[in-house]
Design a protein around this motif. Structure first.
Motif, PDB file in Angstrom:
ATOM      1  N   VAL A  27       6.556 -12.071 -14.813  1.00 25.34           N
ATOM      2  CA  VAL A  27       5.589 -11.138 -15.564  1.00 25.34           C
ATOM      3  C   VAL A  27       5.243 -10.129 -14.522  1.00 25.34           C
ATOM      4  O   VAL A  27       5.076  -9.800 -13.520  1.00 25.34           O
ATOM      5  N   LYS A  28       5.540  -8.509 -15.478  1.00 29.32           N
ATOM      6  CA  LYS A  28       5.559  -7.264 -14.699  1.00 29.32           C
ATOM      7  C   LYS A  28       4.060  -7.019 -14.504  1.00 29.32           C
ATOM      8  O   LYS A  28       3.168  -6.587 -15.710  1.00 29.32           O
ATOM      9  N   VAL A  29       3.357  -7.056 -13.527  1.00 25.50           N
ATOM     10  CA  VAL A  29       1.793  -7.264 -13.459  1.00 25.50           C
ATOM     11  C   VAL A  29       1.527  -5.638 -13.242  1.00 25.50           C
ATOM     12  O   VAL A  29       1.971  -4.925 -12.285  1.00 25.50           O
ATOM     13  N   LYS A  30       0.545  -5.025 -14.048  1.00 23.83           N
ATOM     14  CA  LYS A  30       0.223  -3.629 -13.894  1.00 23.83           C
ATOM     15  C   LYS A  30      -1.071  -3.616 -13.223  1.00 23.83           C
ATOM     16  O   LYS A  30      -1.323  -2.657 -12.327  1.00 23.83           O
ATOM     17  N   VAL A  31      -2.007  -4.517 -13.415  1.00 22.18           N
ATOM     18  CA  VAL A  31      -3.250  -4.604 -12.738  1.00 22.18           C
ATOM     19  C   VAL A  31      -3.591  -6.096 -12.364  1.00 22.18           C
ATOM     20  O   VAL A  31      -3.380  -6.792 -13.503  1.00 22.18           O
ATOM     21  N   PHE A  32      -3.696  -6.263 -11.321  1.00 30.81           N
ATOM     22  CA  PHE A  32      -4.329  -7.607 -10.874  1.00 30.81           C
ATOM     23  C   PHE A  32      -5.871  -7.411 -10.540  1.00 30.81           C
ATOM     24  O   PHE A  32      -6.309  -6.519  -9.526  1.00 30.81           O
ATOM     25  N   ILE A  33      -6.662  -8.275 -10.995  1.00 31.99           N
ATOM     26  CA  ILE A  33      -8.330  -8.392 -10.617  1.00 31.99           C
ATOM     27  C   ILE A  33      -8.409  -9.449 -10.151  1.00 31.99           C
ATOM     28  O   ILE A  33      -8.185 -10.596 -10.718  1.00 31.99           O
ATOM     29  N   GLY A  34      -8.777  -9.402  -9.044  1.00 37.27           N
ATOM     30  CA  GLY A  34      -9.326 -10.607  -8.144  1.00 37.27           C
ATOM     31  C   GLY A  34     -10.724 -10.789  -7.949  1.00 37.27           C
ATOM     32  O   GLY A  34     -11.430  -9.774  -7.673  1.00 37.27           O
ATOM     33  N   ALA A  35     -11.499 -11.918  -8.399  1.00 33.35           N
ATOM     34  CA  ALA A  35     -12.894 -12.239  -8.298  1.00 33.35           C
ATOM     35  C   ALA A  35     -12.728 -13.332  -7.333  1.00 33.35           C
ATOM     36  O   ALA A  35     -11.799 -13.905  -6.841  1.00 33.35           O
ATOM     37  N   MET A  36     -13.903 -13.890  -6.668  1.00 30.34           N
ATOM     38  CA  MET A  36     -14.248 -14.790  -5.684  1.00 30.34           C
ATOM     39  C   MET A  36     -14.722 -16.125  -6.002  1.00 30.34           C
ATOM     40  O   MET A  36     -14.527 -17.149  -5.396  1.00 30.34           O
TER      41      MET A  36
END
Length: 333
Positions: A27-36
């Motif tokens: 998967v070519k990631v454009k935006v990665f969103i990380g929550a906790m």
């Protein structure tokens, strides 16, 4: 025959990837969103840090378990991916590294949005604020001592040598500027409970309506409270040449360090929503603030986690829809 350690490591990594079913086309990631953290399910119940993002981008996504990560990764067809990384520096950093090194994903051109809730000093913010980070600072990498063992009234912290590259990250000012501009007209939500709670504090910033701000995120596994430690956090920010300390959280600098080792920090953005003050009001002690009576807690949690997604989504959407302009780096602002 001698085989170097690097060759053995590379061979092992390939075998692990094959054993884990690595896809031929990552998967070519454009935006990665990380929550906790998330409170319950990813949709349909009380929202934690991840739910609003999930409902916006990944309702139809298939969860992918990642060895070493605390929660599955979700991706949509537009290259927006995300996951719950876990609370605290070790949890979040371990999950982020496992995801970045997984061969099913290509992060070579990815942007990162670190998100979550936080505390704020009442002199600089209020419940419901969302703060874009221009600096990420580690609160813990230094020496501390009991106040009575030092000079009266003087700080009880000095940095420890050897952590200069780890304890401070200044984020890309162009990316910060894009985030601020794209969220400048966002209407933030609020609650009657939060409005009432703010009035316990005499500070103009504490009593103000929620807004979008920019400042330093202070990362510490110590969930510090009280005016003394709040002042110490501000002292550390100034000591490191950063802007005002606006929020206290537990993961951002650690996540940024993991990303930095592989891809640098130019494509990292971080936003935090304030759900509590980092100290009590003038009529309560720090311990009373830490252990409030029933019905005496700050309101506004539900509204703040909603605000975080409202503020961050315009940047995510701009990057994805304008990918040709963004894929090679942040456009000049």
């Amino acid at each position: 025959m001698q085989i170097c350690a690097k060759t053995l490591w590379a061979t092992s990594a390939i075998m692990v990837g094959l054993a884990g079913g690595a896809s031929a086309d990552p998967v070519k990631v454009k935006v990665f969103i990380g929550a906790m953290f998330e409170i319950g399910e990813n949709s349909g119940d009380r929202a934690g840090e991840y739910q609003h993002w999930y409902e916006r981008y990944w309702q139809d996504a298939v969860p992918r378990e990642i060895p070493g990560a605390i929660a599955p990764v979700h991706c949509n067809d537009d290259g927006v991916c995300g996951s719950v990384l876990g609370m605290g520096k070790v949890n979040a950093a371990a999950s982020m590294q496992a995801i970045l090194l997984n061969p099913d994903y290509d992060f070579s051109n990815a942007y990162y949005l670190i998100t979550g809730v936080a505390g704020t000093p009442p002199s600089r913010g209020t419940i419901g604020d969302v703060v874009w980070a221009n600096w990420l600072i580690d609160y813990d990498l230094g020496h501390r001592w009991a106040p009575e063992e030092g000079e009266p009234g003087e700080p009880v912290f000095i940095p420890r040598k050897g952590y200069e590259e780890y304890r401070v990250h200044e984020l890309n000012p162009d990316l910060v500027a894009w985030g601020v501009e794209l969220s400048s007209d966002v209407a933030l939500t609020d609650s009657d409970e939060a409005q009432t709670y703010r009035m316990r504090y005499p500070d103009a910033a504490a009593q103000a309506a929620p807004s979008v701000k920019v400042g330093t995120h202070m990362t510490g596994d110590t969930f510090f409270h009280g005016p003394g430690l709040s002042a110490e956090a501000q002292y550390i920010a100034k000591l490191y040449g950063a802007d005002d300390y606006l929020v206290t959280e537990m993961e951002d600098n650690a996540i940024a360090q993991v990303i930095n080792r592989l891809y640098g920090t130019d494509r990292i953005a971080a936003i935090r929503g304030s759900v509590n003050f980092d100290q009590g009001n003038p009529n309560e002690t720090t311990l009373q603030h830490l252990d409030p009576a029933p019905g005496e807690t700050a309101g506004g949690f539900a509204e703040t986690v909603q605000n975080i997604a409202l503020v961050g989504a315009p940047l995510v959407d701009r990057i994805v829809t304008g990918w040709e302009a963004w894929k090679d780096g942040v456009p000049a602002h």
